[in-house]
Structure formats: structure tokens, C-alpha cells
Design a protein around this motif. Structure first.
Motif, PDB file in Angstrom:
ATOM      1  N   ILE A   1      -0.339  -3.158  -6.022  1.00 28.16           N
ATOM      2  CA  ILE A   1      -0.232  -1.959  -5.283  1.00 28.16           C
ATOM      3  C   ILE A   1      -1.470  -1.545  -5.224  1.00 28.16           C
ATOM      4  N   LEU A   2      -1.840  -0.982  -3.778  1.00 29.72           N
ATOM      5  CA  LEU A   2      -3.074  -0.435  -3.328  1.00 29.72           C
ATOM      6  C   LEU A   2      -2.683   0.948  -2.984  1.00 29.72           C
ATOM      7  N   LYS A   3      -3.724   1.792  -2.944  1.00 34.54           N
ATOM      8  CA  LYS A   3      -3.466   3.189  -2.508  1.00 34.54           C
ATOM      9  C   LYS A   3      -4.891   3.685  -1.767  1.00 34.54           C
ATOM     10  N   PRO A   4      -4.440   4.553  -0.851  1.00 30.90           N
ATOM     11  CA  PRO A   4      -5.809   5.173   0.064  1.00 30.90           C
ATOM     12  C   PRO A   4      -6.766   5.877  -0.907  1.00 30.90           C
TER      13      PRO A   4
ATOM     14  N   THR B   1       1.017  -1.140  -0.053  1.00 31.97           N
ATOM     15  CA  THR B   1      -0.128  -0.049  -0.092  1.00 31.97           C
ATOM     16  C   THR B   1       0.945   1.310   0.087  1.00 31.97           C
ATOM     17  N   VAL B   2       0.840   2.143  -1.045  1.00 33.50           N
ATOM     18  CA  VAL B   2       1.575   3.338  -1.170  1.00 33.50           C
ATOM     19  C   VAL B   2       0.714   4.501  -0.893  1.00 33.50           C
ATOM     20  N   TYR B   3       1.597   5.442  -0.010  1.00 34.72           N
ATOM     21  CA  TYR B   3       0.824   6.543   0.415  1.00 34.72           C
ATOM     22  C   TYR B   3       1.868   7.905  -0.032  1.00 34.72           C
ATOM     23  N   GLY B   4       1.241   9.057   0.475  1.00 36.45           N
ATOM     24  CA  GLY B   4       2.017  10.196   0.331  1.00 36.45           C
ATOM     25  C   GLY B   4       2.468  10.620  -0.879  1.00 36.45           C
ATOM     26  N   GLY B   5       3.627  11.187  -1.188  1.00 32.95           N
ATOM     27  CA  GLY B   5       4.189  11.698  -2.386  1.00 32.95           C
ATOM     28  C   GLY B   5       4.310  10.885  -3.580  1.00 32.95           C
ATOM     29  N   SER B   6       4.557   9.630  -3.356  1.00 34.46           N
ATOM     30  CA  SER B   6       4.719   8.634  -4.508  1.00 34.46           C
ATOM     31  C   SER B   6       3.101   8.619  -5.224  1.00 34.46           C
ATOM     32  N   ILE B   7       2.165   8.406  -4.304  1.00 35.61           N
ATOM     33  CA  ILE B   7       0.853   8.533  -4.859  1.00 35.61           C
ATOM     34  C   ILE B   7       0.358   9.787  -5.780  1.00 35.61           C
ATOM     35  N   MET B   8       0.835  11.020  -5.098  1.00 35.82           N
ATOM     36  CA  MET B   8       0.630  12.246  -5.803  1.00 35.82           C
ATOM     37  C   MET B   8       1.377  12.302  -7.183  1.00 35.82           C
TER      38      MET B   8
ATOM     39  N   LYS C   1      -8.879   1.347   1.056  1.00 35.25           N
ATOM     40  CA  LYS C   1      -7.790   1.433  -0.106  1.00 35.25           C
ATOM     41  C   LYS C   1      -8.601   1.014  -1.491  1.00 35.25           C
ATOM     42  N   GLU C   2      -7.829   1.196  -2.315  1.00 32.40           N
ATOM     43  CA  GLU C   2      -8.315   0.691  -3.723  1.00 32.40           C
ATOM     44  C   GLU C   2      -7.298   0.465  -4.494  1.00 32.40           C
ATOM     45  N   THR C   3      -7.338  -0.557  -5.407  1.00 31.74           N
ATOM     46  CA  THR C   3      -6.275  -1.083  -6.271  1.00 31.74           C
ATOM     47  C   THR C   3      -5.695  -0.041  -7.168  1.00 31.74           C
TER      48      THR C   3
END
Length: 188
Positions: A113-116, A36-43, A102-104
Motif C-alpha cells: 500500500i502506497l500513499k501520497p 496507491t490510496v488517496y483521500g479520506g482513507s489516508i486521512m 508516493k511513499e510506502t
């Protein structure tokens, strides 16, 4: 000299190449991984508002940690990443969440890889409310625009779905006021 500041920076393309590489190494080792990836990488990957990020804020599913550490070391070497390219410190603020949505984001053969969801990401940005050079303010601005949040009530309702409002202190309240101002709304 300025070049050294860019060591380990990951733009959207490099992040996707890293995930493809990770998937190949996982496949070779017959290992499945959910991250699960958060923060700057998702942005950087989803909202494309950042040219690059220095680390990947993430949480790994339970797996063979010794094998995973080896794969992460190979990845670090192959892509010339900094020692702290993987940041699991996100686990601490996650403890404050009332729930996780979370979603895929992307599925490979051996890596998922999931993300919020954007609402959760916004709540986490408001809670963090770090000063510059952190990008929390810019990220929250983009997320408010993306979610069509135009009132303080809408913002607080979204935040309260994920974080107890009792955790909002002076820093977060000022952050919200300035956010409203920058969006062109009076959130006093």
C-alpha cells in the motif's frame, strides 16, 4: 434508520482488516498487488482525523483484473461494503499533477500500500476545494498544521510543486483565504 447510513463505513481498524483480508486472498491466488490510496482513507488511517470513510480512493497497479475483481467482490461481501467502496475516480484529478510523490504506507506478503506524501495530498485537497459535506477543508487544515505551513507563500509553493497554479480558480482562492483565516493567519 440511522444504522443504514453507516453501511459500508470503514474506520481505521476496518480498513486495516480489509487490507489484511485482501492480502490473504491475493496470497491464495498467487497474485501481487500494489495499491496507491488517496483521500479520506489516508486521512482516516494516517492522520486519524476522521472516524470513518465511505470508500477507498485508489489506483491499482497492473494485474490480473478478472481475478482482482473477484477478490474485490469477495471483500465487499465479507465486510458488508457498499457497491462503490472502491473509487478509482481519483485517476481524473491525478492527470493534473505535475509529479507524484508516493511513499510506502504498509507492506504485506502480497499487497503493498502506497500513499501520497502529505505535501501532494495537501495540493490535491486545495485543487479539489469541494464544499461541505466533503472534508477537503478540514483535511487541508490538518495537513497545513502537520507540515507547519504558516504563510500563503509556503502553501502556494507546496501546491505549485504538484499542480500548475493556473488551475486555481475562484473556488480554490477562496478556499485558501478561509484556510488561512481558520489557521489564524491573514492570507489575503
Amino acid at each position: 434508520m440511522a444504522k443504514s447510513n453507516n453501511i459500508g463505513l470503514m474506520d481505521r481498524d476496518k480498513l486495516l482488516k480489509i487490507f489484511e483480508y485482501l492480502n490473504e486472498r491475493l496470497k491464495e491466488n498467487q497474485l501481487q498487488l500494489e495499491i496507491t490510496v488517496y483521500g479520506g482513507s489516508i486521512m482516516t488511517m494516517v492522520y486519524d482525523n476522521r472516524p470513518a470513510t465511505r470508500d477507498i480512493d485508489c489506483v491499482f497497479s497492473e494485474t490480473n483484473i478478472k481475478l482482482l475483481d473477484n477478490i474485490l467482490d469477495l471483500t465487499k461481501f465479507t465486510f458488508n461494503l457498499s457497491d462503490d467502496w472502491i473509487n478509482e475516480e481519483i485517476k481524473e484529478p491525478l492527470k493534473s499533477l505535475l509529479k507524484e510523490d508516493k511513499e510506502t504506507y504498509k507492506v504485506y506478503s502480497n499487497l503493498k500500500i502506497l500513499k501520497p506524501k502529505a505535501e501532494q495530498l495537501l495540493a490535491m485537497k486545495v485543487l479539489a476545494a469541494r464544499p461541505e459535506p466533503a472534508k477537503d477543508f478540514i483535511d487541508a487544515y490538518i495537513l497545513c498544521k502537520d507540515l507547519n505551513i504558516t504563510t500563503r507563500t509556503e502553501l502556494l509553493d507546496t501546491v505549485s510543486d504538484y499542480i500548475p497554479l493556473t488551475l486555481l480558480g475562484e473556488r480554490q482562492i477562496n478556499f485558501i483565504k478561509y484556510l488561512g483565516e481558520d489557521l489564524g493567519y491573514d492570507w489575503e
